[in-house]
Structure formats: C-alpha cells, structure tokens
Design a protein around this motif. Structure first.
Motif, PDB file in Angstrom:
ATOM      1  N   TYR A  58       0.866  -1.183   0.000  1.00 53.72           N
ATOM      2  CA  TYR A  58       0.000   0.000   0.000  1.00 53.72           C
ATOM      3  C   TYR A  58       0.900   1.230   0.000  1.00 53.72           C
ATOM      4  CZ  TYR A  58      -4.151   2.836   0.702  1.00 53.72           C
ATOM      5  OH  TYR A  58      -5.174   3.732   0.525  1.00 53.72           O
ATOM      6  N   VAL A  78      -2.372   3.849  -3.232  1.00 55.45           N
ATOM      7  CA  VAL A  78      -2.182   2.867  -4.298  1.00 55.45           C
ATOM      8  C   VAL A  78      -1.955   1.516  -3.639  1.00 55.45           C
ATOM      9  CG1 VAL A  78      -0.822   2.188  -6.311  1.00 55.45           C
ATOM     10  CG2 VAL A  78      -1.108   4.609  -5.762  1.00 55.45           C
ATOM     11  N   SER A  79      -2.659   0.487  -4.125  1.00 59.49           N
ATOM     12  CA  SER A  79      -2.499  -0.835  -3.517  1.00 59.49           C
ATOM     13  C   SER A  79      -2.502  -1.915  -4.593  1.00 59.49           C
ATOM     14  CB  SER A  79      -3.628  -1.110  -2.513  1.00 59.49           C
ATOM     15  OG  SER A  79      -4.874  -1.209  -3.176  1.00 59.49           O
ATOM     16  N   THR A  80      -1.965  -3.078  -4.232  1.00 61.06           N
ATOM     17  CA  THR A  80      -2.018  -4.243  -5.105  1.00 61.06           C
ATOM     18  C   THR A  80      -1.758  -5.499  -4.280  1.00 61.06           C
ATOM     19  OG1 THR A  80      -1.169  -5.285  -7.128  1.00 61.06           O
ATOM     20  CG2 THR A  80       0.430  -4.214  -5.716  1.00 61.06           C
ATOM     21  N   HIS A 112      -0.800  -4.265 -11.743  1.00 58.93           N
ATOM     22  CA  HIS A 112      -2.228  -4.038 -11.478  1.00 58.93           C
ATOM     23  C   HIS A 112      -2.470  -3.212 -10.219  1.00 58.93           C
ATOM     24  CE1 HIS A 112      -2.466  -8.088 -13.746  1.00 58.93           C
ATOM     25  NE2 HIS A 112      -2.558  -7.091 -14.611  1.00 58.93           N
ATOM     26  N   LEU A 113      -1.870  -2.046 -10.191  1.00 59.47           N
ATOM     27  CA  LEU A 113      -2.076  -1.148  -9.064  1.00 59.47           C
ATOM     28  C   LEU A 113      -3.509  -0.604  -9.063  1.00 59.47           C
ATOM     29  CD1 LEU A 113       1.238   0.917  -9.138  1.00 59.47           C
ATOM     30  CD2 LEU A 113       0.636  -0.901  -7.554  1.00 59.47           C
ATOM     31  N   LYS A 114      -4.076  -0.490  -7.893  1.00 60.03           N
ATOM     32  CA  LYS A 114      -5.410   0.084  -7.719  1.00 60.03           C
ATOM     33  C   LYS A 114      -5.291   1.408  -6.977  1.00 60.03           C
ATOM     34  CE  LYS A 114      -7.639  -4.455  -7.461  1.00 60.03           C
ATOM     35  NZ  LYS A 114      -8.455  -5.362  -6.612  1.00 60.03           N
ATOM     36  N   PHE A 115      -6.022   2.408  -7.458  1.00 55.53           N
ATOM     37  CA  PHE A 115      -5.929   3.742  -6.870  1.00 55.53           C
ATOM     38  C   PHE A 115      -7.114   4.027  -5.962  1.00 55.53           C
ATOM     39  CE2 PHE A 115      -2.775   4.109 -10.028  1.00 55.53           C
ATOM     40  CZ  PHE A 115      -1.911   5.097  -9.593  1.00 55.53           C
ATOM     41  N   HIS A 116      -6.802   4.729  -4.893  1.00 50.15           N
ATOM     42  CA  HIS A 116      -7.814   5.148  -3.938  1.00 50.15           C
ATOM     43  C   HIS A 116      -7.646   6.667  -3.782  1.00 50.15           C
ATOM     44  CE1 HIS A 116      -7.922   0.825  -2.977  1.00 50.15           C
ATOM     45  NE2 HIS A 116      -6.602   0.919  -2.984  1.00 50.15           N
ATOM     46  N   ASP A 126      -9.555   9.032 -16.300  1.00 50.15           N
ATOM     47  CA  ASP A 126      -8.996   7.697 -16.116  1.00 50.15           C
ATOM     48  C   ASP A 126      -7.615   7.555 -16.754  1.00 50.15           C
ATOM     49  OD1 ASP A 126     -11.212   6.915 -14.721  1.00 50.15           O
ATOM     50  OD2 ASP A 126     -12.209   5.977 -16.452  1.00 50.15           O
ATOM     51  N   GLU A 130      -4.228   5.905 -15.182  1.00 49.47           N
ATOM     52  CA  GLU A 130      -3.543   4.787 -15.825  1.00 49.47           C
ATOM     53  C   GLU A 130      -2.086   5.135 -16.112  1.00 49.47           C
ATOM     54  OE1 GLU A 130      -5.802   3.849 -19.252  1.00 49.47           O
ATOM     55  OE2 GLU A 130      -7.530   3.081 -18.127  1.00 49.47           O
ATOM     56  N   SER A 133      -0.192   4.958 -12.964  1.00 52.28           N
ATOM     57  CA  SER A 133       0.045   3.568 -12.600  1.00 52.28           C
ATOM     58  C   SER A 133       1.293   3.034 -13.305  1.00 52.28           C
ATOM     59  CB  SER A 133      -1.175   2.715 -12.952  1.00 52.28           C
ATOM     60  OG  SER A 133      -0.919   1.350 -12.717  1.00 52.28           O
TER      61      SER A 133
END
Length: 306
Positions: A58, A78-80, A112-116, A126, A130, A133
């Motif tokens: 994270y 950012v998490s994965t 495949h990072l996910k954003f919060h 978007d 991206e 990322s």
C-alpha cells in the motif's frame, strides 16, 4: 528472514511524479508483505532460489493540481495484491574463513495497481490514473528490487554474524568450535557446510595436538531426514583430549561416595586382601581414598565402527 526483509522495504524511496499537470509528492510505502505461505525456497546448483507470489503493498502520497482558483491538494493511495519476486542467493567462504552471502540476481514485478483517490482528484480522467500507474510501476519495481536485495544481505549478515563461533557444553569445561572450515556446497535438493567440530577447553581455547584427516560426506542419500549432522571420530577424540587436559576425568572415590549396600568398605581392613601392607603401615579400619585420573600425554581414544 522474510519479516526482516518486509520491514526494511518500507524505507524504499519512490520518486515524485508529474503527470498531466498533476504533481504527486511524498509517495511512500506504508505496507509491504511477502507472505510466508506464498514464499518458496529451492536449492539449485550453487544457489538458493527464493520466489514469492502475491506480494501486497500500500502506497500513500499527496497530489497537487494548480488551478486558476488556487492549488488543490488531496491524498491518494495505491495498492495491489499482484506482485512477484524472485531472488538468487549464493554463499562462499571468504579469505577470513567467514561465510559470505551474495545476491547474484533479483527481480520484483508489481502489477495491477489500484488507486484510492479522495476529493477533487477523484474526478480526474482515467487516462491520467492509468499513466500514473505505469509510471509508478516503472519506478517502483527497480527500487523494490534494489531494496529487497540490500535487505536480504543485511538479514543474512545478521543471521550469520549474530553468534559466537563456539558453544559451551553445560556442566563440563569444554566447548565446541563450529567455525566454518570448508566452502559451502549448494546442490539441487540439499545444502551443506563443513564446520571445524573440534571440542576444546573453554579456558585455554587450544585445539588438539593432532589434526583432522577424516573427510565426511556432504549428504547421506539413504537418510530421508530434512537435516543431517555428521560426527567423526576426530570430534570424539578431541572431546576426550579436552576432558583429559582440563582434569575433568579425575575422580576421587571415598568411602562415603560408595552406595550404602556396598558389601565392602573403602578402608585398610577391606583392602587387606589386595594390599596386605596397608594395615601394617596405616593400621586397621583406616579410611582410604582412591584418586582415579588420566595423566600425562595419554588420553582415551574413540573408535567408530559399523
């Protein structure tokens, strides 16, 4: 070692990012986990391979956007749980006869990072997220690789250096010298290291006056145990020598030390049959003490046979 490495990774430096007029600053890792149940260690030719799947992390930071109405600042995360790590570790004996570890190769792939994102930044296009990322992955992977490699070496150095080269044996004046005396061997399926194995007095630290000429095997293929320890006749002989020179094998036998049901007493009268002159010289019923010892340069020898 894995928890140590995971903790050290949190200090990894992630460069600032400027993307599409947005400035991402103070980017840092708050969580990093190499799961034990998804981390495998495989022994290969001359190296140990460490592979970890499902790395989770994270990242937190701040984003700035300059607008005609002023600066907008919001936090982001950012998490994965989709990361892979591979590392090769080798071991050699250096010029000081110390085990030295190296990491010939290491690679981290975070994907495949996910954003919060909260606040105004949450409404960004978007394509910007991206792009961020990709940029973070490109900068994070080599930084993590470098940090994991350094943390692994620190952990191994701590493990190999955080102990004495000898270990005392309880209640006896001797200790075992387990200083490495051979190059580590790493083969598919097993790893082996030769240790001195001499048993020496814990006061003088002197080694036996005889050398070890026995070559032990690296592995017993017929033994299916996970760990194997080989002990040679030299180790037993050095133990008997050390016990002799420390006078540990000296023992004083007195009448009071005999069991209560002993049929004879340790006195001149009982020993008259063996030593007739005892009663003439010392009188009858006089207590006798026997001093049993191994003296001189001679010492007991061990023999191992199969």
């Amino acid at each position: 070692m894995v928890p140590w490495v995971s903790e050290q990774i949190k200090s990894v430096d992630i460069p600032d990012q400027d993307i599409g007029g947005i400035k991402f600053r103070k980017i840092h890792l708050t969580e990093f986990n190499l799961p034990n149940d998804r981390t495998s260690i495989t022994l290969k030719e001359n190296e140990i391979e460490v592979v970890s799947n499902a790395i989770s992390l994270y990242i937190k930071g701040e984003g700035y956007v300059d607008t005609p109405f002023g600066k907008i600042k919001d936090g982001f995360g950012v998490s994965t749980n989709d990361g892979n790590f591979e590392e090769a570790i080798s071991a050699t004996l250096n010029s000081k006869d110390e085990i030295e570890f190296t990491v010939p190769s290491a690679e981290v792939k975070i994907k495949h990072l996910k954003f919060h994102v909260d606040g105004a930044l949450g409404h960004l296009a978007d394509w910007i997220l991206e792009q961020l990322s990709d940029n973070i992955e490109d900068s994070l992977n080599p930084s993590l690789t470098k940090s994991i490699k350094a943390a692994t070496l620190d952990a191994l150095a701590k493990i190999s250096g955080d102990h004495s080269d000898t270990v005392e044996i309880s209640d006896v004046p001797i200790e075992i010298d387990f200083y490495p005396d051979a190059q580590p061997t790493i083969k598919p399926g097993f790893a082996s290291i030769g240790l001195d194995g001499s048993i020496i007095p814990n006061t003088t630290k002197k080694h036996p006056p005889f050398s070890n000429t026995i070559k032990l095997p690296l592995i017993d293929n017929d033994d299916k145990n996970d760990a194997q320890i080989f002990v040679s006749q030299y180790m037993l002989d050095s133990a008997l020598w050390a016990l002799t020179v420390t006078d540990f094998l000296n023992y004083l036998v007195s009448n009071s030390s005999l069991p209560s049901n002993t049929p004879v007493a340790l006195d001149t009268s009982s020993l008259f049959i063996l030593f007739p002159n005892l009663t003439r010289q010392f009188g009858e019923g006089q207590l006798v003490e026997l001093n049993c010892s191994v003296t001189g340069d001679d010492f007991p020898k061990a023999t191992i046979s199969t």
